[in-house]
Design an enzyme around this catalytic site. Structure first.
Site, PDB file in Angstrom:
ATOM      1  N   CYS A  87       0.831  -1.223   0.000  1.00  0.00           N
ATOM      2  CA  CYS A  87       0.000   0.000   0.000  1.00  0.00           C
ATOM      3  C   CYS A  87       0.857   1.260   0.000  1.00  0.00           C
ATOM      4  O   CYS A  87       0.318   2.367  -0.108  1.00  0.00           O
ATOM      5  CB  CYS A  87      -0.934   0.009   1.206  1.00  0.00           C
ATOM      6  SG  CYS A  87      -1.896  -1.484   1.353  1.00  0.00           S
ATOM      7  N   CYS A 111     -13.081   0.517   8.505  1.00  0.00           N
ATOM      8  CA  CYS A 111     -12.167   0.040   7.452  1.00  0.00           C
ATOM      9  C   CYS A 111     -12.171   0.989   6.264  1.00  0.00           C
ATOM     10  O   CYS A 111     -13.211   1.544   5.900  1.00  0.00           O
ATOM     11  CB  CYS A 111     -12.625  -1.322   6.924  1.00  0.00           C
ATOM     12  SG  CYS A 111     -12.823  -2.583   8.185  1.00  0.00           S
ATOM     13  N   SER A 112     -11.006   1.122   5.612  1.00  0.00           N
ATOM     14  CA  SER A 112     -10.987   1.760   4.290  1.00  0.00           C
ATOM     15  C   SER A 112     -11.636   0.777   3.314  1.00  0.00           C
ATOM     16  O   SER A 112     -11.645  -0.423   3.554  1.00  0.00           O
ATOM     17  CB  SER A 112      -9.548   2.056   3.865  1.00  0.00           C
ATOM     18  OG  SER A 112      -8.802   0.857   3.816  1.00  0.00           O
ATOM     19  N   LYS A 123     -10.113   6.250   4.460  1.00  0.00           N
ATOM     20  CA  LYS A 123     -11.429   5.817   4.935  1.00  0.00           C
ATOM     21  C   LYS A 123     -12.568   6.299   4.034  1.00  0.00           C
ATOM     22  O   LYS A 123     -13.434   5.508   3.668  1.00  0.00           O
ATOM     23  CB  LYS A 123     -11.642   6.315   6.380  1.00  0.00           C
ATOM     24  CG  LYS A 123     -13.009   6.094   6.937  1.00  0.00           C
ATOM     25  CD  LYS A 123     -13.241   4.614   7.178  1.00  0.00           C
ATOM     26  CE  LYS A 123     -14.667   4.175   7.007  1.00  0.00           C
ATOM     27  NZ  LYS A 123     -15.170   4.136   5.637  1.00  0.00           N
ATOM     28  N   HIS A 148      -9.235   3.844  -1.062  1.00  0.00           N
ATOM     29  CA  HIS A 148      -7.853   3.346  -0.938  1.00  0.00           C
ATOM     30  C   HIS A 148      -7.512   2.400  -2.085  1.00  0.00           C
ATOM     31  O   HIS A 148      -7.407   1.195  -1.881  1.00  0.00           O
ATOM     32  CB  HIS A 148      -7.705   2.673   0.443  1.00  0.00           C
ATOM     33  CG  HIS A 148      -6.334   2.193   0.772  1.00  0.00           C
ATOM     34  ND1 HIS A 148      -5.177   2.749   0.243  1.00  0.00           N
ATOM     35  CD2 HIS A 148      -5.925   1.192   1.610  1.00  0.00           C
ATOM     36  CE1 HIS A 148      -4.129   2.103   0.731  1.00  0.00           C
ATOM     37  NE2 HIS A 148      -4.561   1.155   1.560  1.00  0.00           N
TER      38      HIS A 148
HETATM   39  N1  COA Z   1     -16.572   2.072   4.297  1.00  0.00           N
HETATM   40  C1  COA Z   1     -17.845   2.524   4.081  1.00  0.00           C
HETATM   41  N2  COA Z   1     -18.767   1.798   3.390  1.00  0.00           N
HETATM   42  C2  COA Z   1     -18.364   0.619   2.889  1.00  0.00           C
HETATM   43  C3  COA Z   1     -17.065   0.117   3.065  1.00  0.00           C
HETATM   44  C4  COA Z   1     -16.156   0.893   3.823  1.00  0.00           C
HETATM   45  N3  COA Z   1     -14.932   0.447   4.056  1.00  0.00           N
HETATM   46  N4  COA Z   1     -16.955  -1.087   2.457  1.00  0.00           N
HETATM   47  C5  COA Z   1     -18.170  -1.318   1.895  1.00  0.00           C
HETATM   48  N5  COA Z   1     -18.999  -0.291   2.153  1.00  0.00           N
HETATM   49  C6  COA Z   1     -20.419  -0.179   1.771  1.00  0.00           C
HETATM   50  C7  COA Z   1     -20.617  -0.462   0.297  1.00  0.00           C
HETATM   51  O1  COA Z   1     -20.624   0.730  -0.469  1.00  0.00           O
HETATM   52  C8  COA Z   1     -21.987  -1.114   0.312  1.00  0.00           C
HETATM   53  O2  COA Z   1     -22.960  -0.097   0.422  1.00  0.00           O
HETATM   54  P1  COA Z   1     -24.352  -0.193  -0.397  1.00  0.00           P
HETATM   55  O3  COA Z   1     -25.014  -1.453   0.123  1.00  0.00           O
HETATM   56  O4  COA Z   1     -25.058   1.071  -0.040  1.00  0.00           O
HETATM   57  O5  COA Z   1     -23.941  -0.293  -1.842  1.00  0.00           O
HETATM   58  C9  COA Z   1     -22.013  -1.895   1.603  1.00  0.00           C
HETATM   59  O6  COA Z   1     -21.070  -1.234   2.471  1.00  0.00           O
HETATM   60  C10 COA Z   1     -21.627  -3.352   1.445  1.00  0.00           C
HETATM   61  O7  COA Z   1     -20.484  -3.387   0.621  1.00  0.00           O
HETATM   62  P2  COA Z   1     -19.693  -4.696   0.288  1.00  0.00           P
HETATM   63  O8  COA Z   1     -18.791  -4.407  -0.873  1.00  0.00           O
HETATM   64  O9  COA Z   1     -20.620  -5.873   0.207  1.00  0.00           O
HETATM   65  O10 COA Z   1     -18.788  -4.855   1.596  1.00  0.00           O
HETATM   66  P3  COA Z   1     -17.871  -6.053   1.938  1.00  0.00           P
HETATM   67  O11 COA Z   1     -18.430  -6.691   3.144  1.00  0.00           O
HETATM   68  O12 COA Z   1     -17.595  -6.910   0.746  1.00  0.00           O
HETATM   69  O13 COA Z   1     -16.498  -5.311   2.285  1.00  0.00           O
HETATM   70  C11 COA Z   1     -14.938  -4.623   3.905  1.00  0.00           C
HETATM   71  C12 COA Z   1     -16.376  -4.528   3.420  1.00  0.00           C
HETATM   72  C13 COA Z   1     -14.751  -3.707   5.100  1.00  0.00           C
HETATM   73  C14 COA Z   1     -14.588  -6.057   4.326  1.00  0.00           C
HETATM   74  C15 COA Z   1     -13.986  -4.179   2.736  1.00  0.00           C
HETATM   75  O14 COA Z   1     -14.266  -2.838   2.412  1.00  0.00           O
HETATM   76  C16 COA Z   1     -12.528  -4.331   3.101  1.00  0.00           C
HETATM   77  O15 COA Z   1     -11.975  -5.430   3.008  1.00  0.00           O
HETATM   78  N6  COA Z   1     -11.848  -3.255   3.508  1.00  0.00           N
HETATM   79  C17 COA Z   1     -10.441  -3.312   3.875  1.00  0.00           C
HETATM   80  C18 COA Z   1      -9.540  -3.138   2.676  1.00  0.00           C
HETATM   81  C19 COA Z   1      -8.103  -3.346   3.061  1.00  0.00           C
HETATM   82  O16 COA Z   1      -7.752  -4.249   3.809  1.00  0.00           O
HETATM   83  N7  COA Z   1      -7.206  -2.528   2.500  1.00  0.00           N
HETATM   84  C20 COA Z   1      -5.798  -2.619   2.764  1.00  0.00           C
HETATM   85  C21 COA Z   1      -5.481  -1.975   4.027  1.00  0.00           C
HETATM   86  S1  COA Z   1      -3.862  -2.329   4.614  1.00  0.00           S
END
Ligand code: COA
Length: 388
Positions: A87, A210-211, A332, A336
């Protein structure tokens, strides 16, 4: 070493960009940056591009050449190099571009950062991101990045009394800033209750700690500071470029709440700029999870270790606080797209120092810091920029 200036910036929208290809995104960001800088394409001496895992996300490696090709520079045979540090790939690309100009090797360099993460499903994206963790000691046993930062968060709560509310306030603040950023993935405010009651991802981090998984690209044009005036009156100087490394695995560290790569990259940067943390007017820090912003403001020396949570309570890091942090919305809310993040952070600081940050403008900002982390802190870059 010569002084180096950022003379142009370009961003694409961050978000789920199904309708745009990897090539279109990087070409768009690069073209915007070149247009903003006032240079002509034939003045570009070299290109550096940060991308973490294009091979797994879109099945395409050899990104350096591809980006030159997609941007119309292959016919001029401009040297183009891909840089990878998870990242922190974008931050590393900025530093490589900086070193190329500072050394006198090149006069004008275009730096890009890109990731297109949504073309694979969520599980595959999570597995790909986990390749930045230690495969033998962490990922093999099922640790994901939310899981790894959750361990840091629980330890921080245990050692320093940090609360879930304090972490949640980081997300609330960054979403408030994201509302004002036209390029941000999420332009909506969220309440403290919404963060605290969101689906649990890995205790104590819920979905809104989470981002997100994002697509997007960012680009800047660098040139020797003494030549910047020839192109633009909107240049800002990079006055320090720190970088440091640490162990990949958390268990090998003395204290998992301190990212030593941040501490050391910051020390290098403050020394080069001849500044202390007190001299910084605003910062973009790597808030991949809310706890990461709390650790970052401690490790960068803005507050004492363990007092990051209290600093959030005291509203030090809000836009009208004494040290605004993540005015762009941070990872956030802005999103990202991992390879693009380090470049986008430098862009936010450059816009603020130029006075071009519109509704999120911090008054009288003169010196800003950008902090980019790879994985759980095995790579870190810290850049300090100054208005010219
Ligand atoms: N912040 C705000 N909203 C989020 C979000 C976040 N991080 N992630 C998803 N959403 C929202 C989506 O827009 C969606 O909204 P909608 O229903 O209105 O369209 C809803 O939440 C569900 O989204 P979905 O894609 O099904 O979520 P998910 O469960 O597959 O993923 C996380 C959610 C948190 C697991 C995923 O965003 C993630 O893995 N984040 C971390 C990424 C990471 O590790 N990056 C590297 C860092 S070192």
């Amino acid at each position: 070493m010569r002084d180096v200036a950022v003379i142009g910036v370009g961003l694409t929208q961050f978000g789920e960009l199904w309708e745009k290809s990897f090539r279109e995104l990087i070409a768009e960001a690069g073209a915007k940056a070149i247009l903003d800088s006032g240079i002509s394409g034939k003045e570009v001496d070299a290109m550096y591009v940060g991308s973490m895992s294009s091979g797994r996300f879109i099945g395409q490696e050899h990104i350096g050449a591809l980006v030159a090709d997609a941007s119309g520079f292959s016919f001029a045979h401009v040297p183009s190099t891909r840089v990878e540090g998870a990242c922190a790939s974008g931050g590393l690309a900025v530093r490589q571009g900086y070193l190329a100009v500072a050394s006198g090797m090149h006069d004008v360099v275009v730096v890009g950062g890109i990731e297109k993460m949504n073309d694979v499903g969520g599980t595959s994206a999570t597995e790909t991101l986990a390749t930045a963790a230690d495969q033998e000691w962490e990922a093999f046993f099922g640790a994901t990045f939310p899981g790894i930062y959750a361990m840091i968060a629980t330890r921080h709560m245990h050692d320093y009394g940090t609360t879930r509310e304090q972490m949640a306030q980081v997300a609330v603040k960054n979403h408030m800033n994201g509302v004002l950023n036209p390029y941000a993935q999420y332009r909506k405010e969220i309440s403290l209750d919404a963060v605290l009651n969101a689906t649990m991802v890995a205790y104590p981090l819920g979905l809104l700690d989470c981002s997100p998984v994002s697509d997007g690209a960012a680009s800047i044009v660098l040139c020797a500071a003494e030549k910047a005036k020839k192109y633009t009156n909107k240049a800002v100087k990079i006055i320090a470029a720190g970088q440091a490394s640490d162990t990949l695995a958390l268990h090998a560290r003395e204290n998992i709440c301190t990212l030593q790569a941040t501490v050391h990259a910051a020390k290098m940067a403050y020394k080069q700029a001849n500044l202390t943390p007190k001299d910084i007017d605003l910062a973009e820090v790597h808030d991949c999870f809310t706890i990461a912003e709390i650790c970052a403001i401690e490790d960068l020396g803005f507050v004492k270790k363990g007092e990051g949570g209290k600093a959030i309570d005291n509203r030090i890091t809000t836009r009208d606080g004494s040290l605004p942090v993540n005015t762009s919305g941070g990872l956030k809310a802005k999103g990202h797209p991992v390879g693009a993040t380090g470049v986008a952070q430098v862009i936010e600081i450059a816009l603020q120092l130029r006075g071009d940050a519109e509704k999120r403008q911090v008054p009288d900002a003169r010196i800003g810091l950008a902090h980019n982390v790879g994985g759980s802190g095995a790579t870190c870059t810290v850049h300090i920029l100054e208005a010219m």
